[in-house]
Design a protein around this motif. Structure first.
Motif, PDB file in Angstrom:
ATOM      1  N   GLY A 146      -4.485   4.452  -9.843  1.00  0.00           N
ATOM      2  CA  GLY A 146      -6.022   4.536  -9.952  1.00  0.00           C
ATOM      3  C   GLY A 146      -6.125   5.635  -8.806  1.00  0.00           C
ATOM      4  O   GLY A 146      -7.132   6.647  -8.954  1.00  0.00           O
ATOM      5  N   ALA A 147      -5.334   5.658  -7.791  1.00  0.00           N
ATOM      6  CA  ALA A 147      -5.360   6.651  -6.550  1.00  0.00           C
ATOM      7  C   ALA A 147      -4.871   7.889  -7.277  1.00  0.00           C
ATOM      8  O   ALA A 147      -5.673   8.935  -6.721  1.00  0.00           O
ATOM      9  N   LEU A 148      -4.077   8.019  -8.035  1.00  0.00           N
ATOM     10  CA  LEU A 148      -3.680   9.641  -8.244  1.00  0.00           C
ATOM     11  C   LEU A 148      -5.009   9.938  -9.371  1.00  0.00           C
ATOM     12  O   LEU A 148      -5.285  11.052  -9.047  1.00  0.00           O
ATOM     13  N   ALA A 149      -5.593   9.189 -10.244  1.00  0.00           N
ATOM     14  CA  ALA A 149      -6.637   9.673 -10.942  1.00  0.00           C
ATOM     15  C   ALA A 149      -7.739  10.006  -9.912  1.00  0.00           C
ATOM     16  O   ALA A 149      -8.576  11.004 -10.104  1.00  0.00           O
ATOM     17  N   LEU A 162       0.780  -1.163   0.040  1.00  0.00           N
ATOM     18  CA  LEU A 162       0.120  -0.045   0.228  1.00  0.00           C
ATOM     19  C   LEU A 162       0.790   1.345   0.128  1.00  0.00           C
ATOM     20  O   LEU A 162       0.287   2.403  -0.376  1.00  0.00           O
ATOM     21  N   LEU A 163       2.061   1.311   0.499  1.00  0.00           N
ATOM     22  CA  LEU A 163       3.021   2.405   0.632  1.00  0.00           C
ATOM     23  C   LEU A 163       3.315   2.804  -0.742  1.00  0.00           C
ATOM     24  O   LEU A 163       3.656   3.997  -1.024  1.00  0.00           O
ATOM     25  N   LYS A 164       3.416   1.700  -1.728  1.00  0.00           N
ATOM     26  CA  LYS A 164       3.640   2.237  -3.082  1.00  0.00           C
ATOM     27  C   LYS A 164       2.832   3.121  -3.770  1.00  0.00           C
ATOM     28  O   LYS A 164       3.069   4.092  -4.466  1.00  0.00           O
ATOM     29  N   ALA A 169      -7.569   7.263 -17.739  1.00  0.00           N
ATOM     30  CA  ALA A 169      -6.322   7.126 -16.904  1.00  0.00           C
ATOM     31  C   ALA A 169      -5.940   5.639 -16.461  1.00  0.00           C
ATOM     32  O   ALA A 169      -4.821   5.345 -16.493  1.00  0.00           O
ATOM     33  N   VAL A 170      -7.001   5.095 -15.832  1.00  0.00           N
ATOM     34  CA  VAL A 170      -6.941   3.915 -15.213  1.00  0.00           C
ATOM     35  C   VAL A 170      -7.329   2.797 -16.181  1.00  0.00           C
ATOM     36  O   VAL A 170      -6.649   1.664 -15.912  1.00  0.00           O
ATOM     37  N   GLY A 171      -8.411   2.878 -16.947  1.00  0.00           N
ATOM     38  CA  GLY A 171      -8.696   1.645 -17.940  1.00  0.00           C
ATOM     39  C   GLY A 171      -9.882   0.995 -17.266  1.00  0.00           C
ATOM     40  O   GLY A 171     -10.335   0.042 -17.883  1.00  0.00           O
ATOM     41  N   LYS A 172     -10.267   1.261 -16.006  1.00  0.00           N
ATOM     42  CA  LYS A 172     -11.296   0.287 -15.314  1.00  0.00           C
ATOM     43  C   LYS A 172     -11.979   1.311 -14.577  1.00  0.00           C
ATOM     44  O   LYS A 172     -11.548   2.427 -14.228  1.00  0.00           O
ATOM     45  N   SER A 173     -13.350   1.101 -14.206  1.00  0.00           N
ATOM     46  CA  SER A 173     -14.250   1.742 -13.684  1.00  0.00           C
ATOM     47  C   SER A 173     -14.597   1.261 -12.041  1.00  0.00           C
ATOM     48  O   SER A 173     -15.886   1.590 -11.748  1.00  0.00           O
ATOM     49  N   ARG A 221       4.524  10.811  -4.194  1.00  0.00           N
ATOM     50  CA  ARG A 221       3.269  11.775  -4.313  1.00  0.00           C
ATOM     51  C   ARG A 221       3.302  12.913  -3.394  1.00  0.00           C
ATOM     52  O   ARG A 221       3.744  12.725  -2.114  1.00  0.00           O
ATOM     53  N   PRO A 222       2.707  14.201  -3.761  1.00  0.00           N
ATOM     54  CA  PRO A 222       2.718  15.112  -2.813  1.00  0.00           C
ATOM     55  C   PRO A 222       1.461  14.684  -1.829  1.00  0.00           C
ATOM     56  O   PRO A 222       0.632  13.879  -1.927  1.00  0.00           O
ATOM     57  N   LYS A 223       1.675  15.567  -0.767  1.00  0.00           N
ATOM     58  CA  LYS A 223       1.018  15.141   0.487  1.00  0.00           C
ATOM     59  C   LYS A 223      -0.615  15.102   0.155  1.00  0.00           C
ATOM     60  O   LYS A 223      -1.383  14.532   0.635  1.00  0.00           O
ATOM     61  N   TRP A 224      -1.036  16.271  -0.517  1.00  0.00           N
ATOM     62  CA  TRP A 224      -2.546  16.322  -0.597  1.00  0.00           C
ATOM     63  C   TRP A 224      -3.043  15.411  -1.334  1.00  0.00           C
ATOM     64  O   TRP A 224      -4.170  14.750  -1.159  1.00  0.00           O
ATOM     65  N   VAL A 225      -2.169  14.510  -2.514  1.00  0.00           N
ATOM     66  CA  VAL A 225      -2.503  13.495  -3.048  1.00  0.00           C
ATOM     67  C   VAL A 225      -2.995  12.166  -2.045  1.00  0.00           C
ATOM     68  O   VAL A 225      -3.938  11.603  -1.882  1.00  0.00           O
TER      69      VAL A 225
END
Length: 672
Positions: free
Chosen positions: A646-649, A560-562, A631-635, A567-571
């Motif tokens: 997906g988390a970033l998107a 999960l840390l990956k 961006a993810v390819g899945k919904s 990443r910036p903190k807000w993300v």
């Protein structure tokens, strides 16, 4: 002794000197010495060998800059006693002093030159070993007779290092059979020392120092052990049932009897001997700073007998601080946990200053600060005050309080809402539950002590207590069986988990003995680590199935840390809020009864405003959702929130909707 190979000096530079230490008057930072060692090691070997053979410490090495560091919590900083003097010494001189200190420690251990009750500045004699020595004896006393009272008097030596008499120190070294070649070097080390004193930006002229040993020198701690060795020996008296425990300049005297009044009488007699020692050694005790406590078995009445020492009356306390750990009169964890809880507001405020939810350092960096700085402060001395579930005295209440303490810190690090469950944050940041982590380090501490050189002495002292005839022995008269102490129970538990006995090797070949002990430690540590991971998984699996993050995460995983790496903190903050479901959408706010939120419904009017609805179904954000899905390819929710992409998107999607005022001002950055 003097003909050591060059390798020793390189090891001394690389291992015994912290490269981040400040430079002394010579201006040479330690890390420069580390880098240059391959070229100057041979020259240093020649120089240092000659210094030891001649019994000479170079004049340049005897100059220092004394920094006056303010002690925290003092009311008057115009008083010199409110400062702690630390000597910044020449780097090359400290290297020679580190080598001499190591040789003195080796000699002291091999030839038993120091009392077995002296801890600190010696291998295998850490603070945890000293604390075990005290608490094991107290538990043994209670096991001998539950009505016995154990009392501890903590002495305070004023300016211990600064008032060391050079003449008396050299006398004690010779008295304890320290080799004359080292005594001559130490005499040179102590002679004609000079220093300047620096306070803030002001520095005094150089002046001579005729007394004391420099705080900051690698050799000073072991010298002080030789200096006050006599003090510990005179405090040991089987007739008065007194046993001291020293940690460099900290001395705690334990005694026991049927009443606290008798204990105070015994301590008074021992203190008279201490005063006589101080007069011969030029030291000064400060009775007003002494601490006294009477230990009684749980559910027995607390004892209130005071100790009269001349014109000073020492009143007993409900708990005292011994080597950084709060010990209460029943040896429960309550007092120390309360002290931990008192630190939390200050610690969380410090974390908030660097880990803001929208602007702070990254979640992985905040996690490392917690694991390497904050958590060690919370768990210090756990082997003494904490009782794991497998040990008698364990309480669910203490575990709950510890989990609450960690949850408060993890909320700051993760940028999560206050309502976010601590167990969910532990999984999101991959930080073990604090009670399981403390179980691990308490077990490892017990193993280290069992395999250390100090364990034998503690065992012998406990055995003398059991065999003592000074007080009644219920186990003999009433047929009462010997009860294991908490540490012994913990060791039995570790041996069960690891499937091996834990016995210190006493081979003639010291290297082989050390290697065998290290293998035992490693196997025990691996078994404990496996147990903690399994328990954490079982605890997560048994939790509430309706919790949002459990639908996304089957078990705790470092993977999960990956999601948060780079990443910036807000993300990261948005990701954690989306994954836990504790986010500023109407459904959560309505559940929390936030004023102004009258309904859990989404503003689109087509369902409750949950994470799933906003990300996948809300009709107001069709264009933004299209960008996210492409961006993810899945919904589906798991694909969005369980993957790095997906988390970033998802975080960018929520940011573009402007639904959360907290994140409206942050700026998106490109990421490959």
């Amino acid at each position: 002794m003097a003909n050591k190979c060059e390798y020793e000096y390189r090891v001394a530079a690389s291992r015994r000197m912290n490269p981040r230490k400040a430079a002394g008057p010579d201006g040479i930072p330690p890390h420069v010495l580390h880098l240059a060692m391959r070229w100057i090691g041979s020259s240093l070997q020649t120089l240092f060998t000659a210094c030891i053979q001649l019994g000479y410490h170079p004049t340049a090495f005897r100059k220092a800059t004394t920094i006056m560091l303010p002690k925290p919590g003092k009311d008057d900083y115009t008083n010199p006693s409110s400062y702690r003097p630390i000597a910044l010494l020449n780097t090359l001189g400290k290297l020679l002093e580190a080598i001499v200190a190591q040789r003195m420690r080796d000699l002291a251990e091999v030839h038993k030159l120091l009392p077995d009750t002296q801890y600190g500045a010696r291998p295998g004699r850490s603070t945890e070993a000293a604390l075990y020595n005290i608490t094991e004896q107290i538990h043994t006393i209670w096991n001998k007779d539950s009505s016995l009272v154990a009392s501890v008097l903590s002495l305070d030596v004023s300016k211990a290092f600064d008032r060391v008499s050079h003449h008396r120190l050299l006398h004690n070294l010779r008295k304890r059979r320290c080799p004359e070649i080292l005594v001559r070097w130490i005499q040179s080390f102590l002679s004609d020392r000079r220093t300047t004193i620096r306070i803030s930006d002001h520095e005094s002229p150089e002046h001579a120092v005729q007394v004391g040993i420099p705080q900051g020198s690698p050799v000073s701690p072991i010298l002080y052990l030789f200096y006050n060795a006599d003090l510990l020996e005179i405090c040991q008296d089987d007739r008065l049932s007194t046993n001291p425990t020293g940690f460099v300049d900290d001395v705690n005297i334990l005694t026991y009897s049927k009443s606290a009044e008798t204990n105070c009488q015994n301590l008074s007699q021992i203190h008279e001997r201490c005063i006589h020692w101080s007069r011969r050694h030029g030291c000064q005790f400060c009775p007003s700073k002494y601490e006294l406590i009477h230990f009684v078995k749980p559910k027995r009445n607390r004892q209130h007998a005071s100790l009269e020492l001349g014109n000073t009356i020492i009143e007993p306390k409900a708990n005292i601080r011994v080597l950084g750990v709060r010990l209460d009169c029943t040896l429960s964890a309550a007092a120390h946990v309360q002290a931990i809880e008192a630190k939390i507001p200050q610690l969380t405020m410090a974390l908030q200053m660097v880990t803001g939810a929208t602007w702070g350092i990254s979640l992985p960096s905040g996690r490392e600060i917690y694991r390497t700085v904050v958590r060690p402060a919370l768990t210090y001395g756990a082997g003494t005050w904490y009782r794991p579930r497998s040990v008698q005295g364990w309480t669910q209440g203490i575990d709950n309080r510890l989990r609450t303490v960690q949850a408060r810190c993890l909320r700051v690090i993760a940028g999560a809402y206050r309502a976010t469950a601590g167990e969910a944050l532990e999984v999101e940041t991959y930080v073990e539950p604090l009670d399981l982590y403390i179980t691990k380090i308490a077990a490892e501490a017990a193993v280290r002590h069992q395999l250390s050189s100090s364990a034998k002495g503690t065992t012998e002292r406990c055995q003398r207590i059991r065999e003592s005839t000074n007080v009644s022995n219920v186990s003999q008269r009433g047929g009462r069986k010997h009860t294991s102490t908490p540490r012994q129970q913990l060791l039995q538990w570790v041996q069960t988990k690891s499937g091996q006995p834990l016995t210190r090797s006493e081979l003639d070949d010291l290297d082989k003995a050390r290697q065998k002990n290290e293998r035992q430690k490693k196997r025990a540590s691996q078994s404990i680590e496996t147990f903690v991971k399994i328990q954490w998984r079982l605890r997560w699996a048994r939790g509430s199935k309706g919790q949002h993050s459990r639908t996304l995460t089957r078990f705790p995983s470092k993977d999960l840390l990956k999601i948060h790496a780079g990443r910036p903190k807000w993300v990261s903050s948005l990701t954690v809020q989306l994954r836990t479901g504790k986010i500023g959408f109407h459904t959560f706010l309505y559940t929390m009864k936030v004023p102004g939120v009258e309904s859990p419904d989404c503003v689109c009017g087509h369902g409750n405003m949950t994470v799933s609805h906003v990300l996948l179904d809300c009709i107001l954000w069709l264009e933004e959702r299209k960008v996210m899905v492409e961006a993810v390819g899945k919904s589906d929710l798991k694909s969005l929130l369980n993957s790095r992409t997906g988390a970033l998107a998802a975080a960018r999607f929520v940011h573009r909707t402007k639904l959360l005022a907290q994140f409206r001002e942050v700026r998106e950055t490109r990421e490959k």
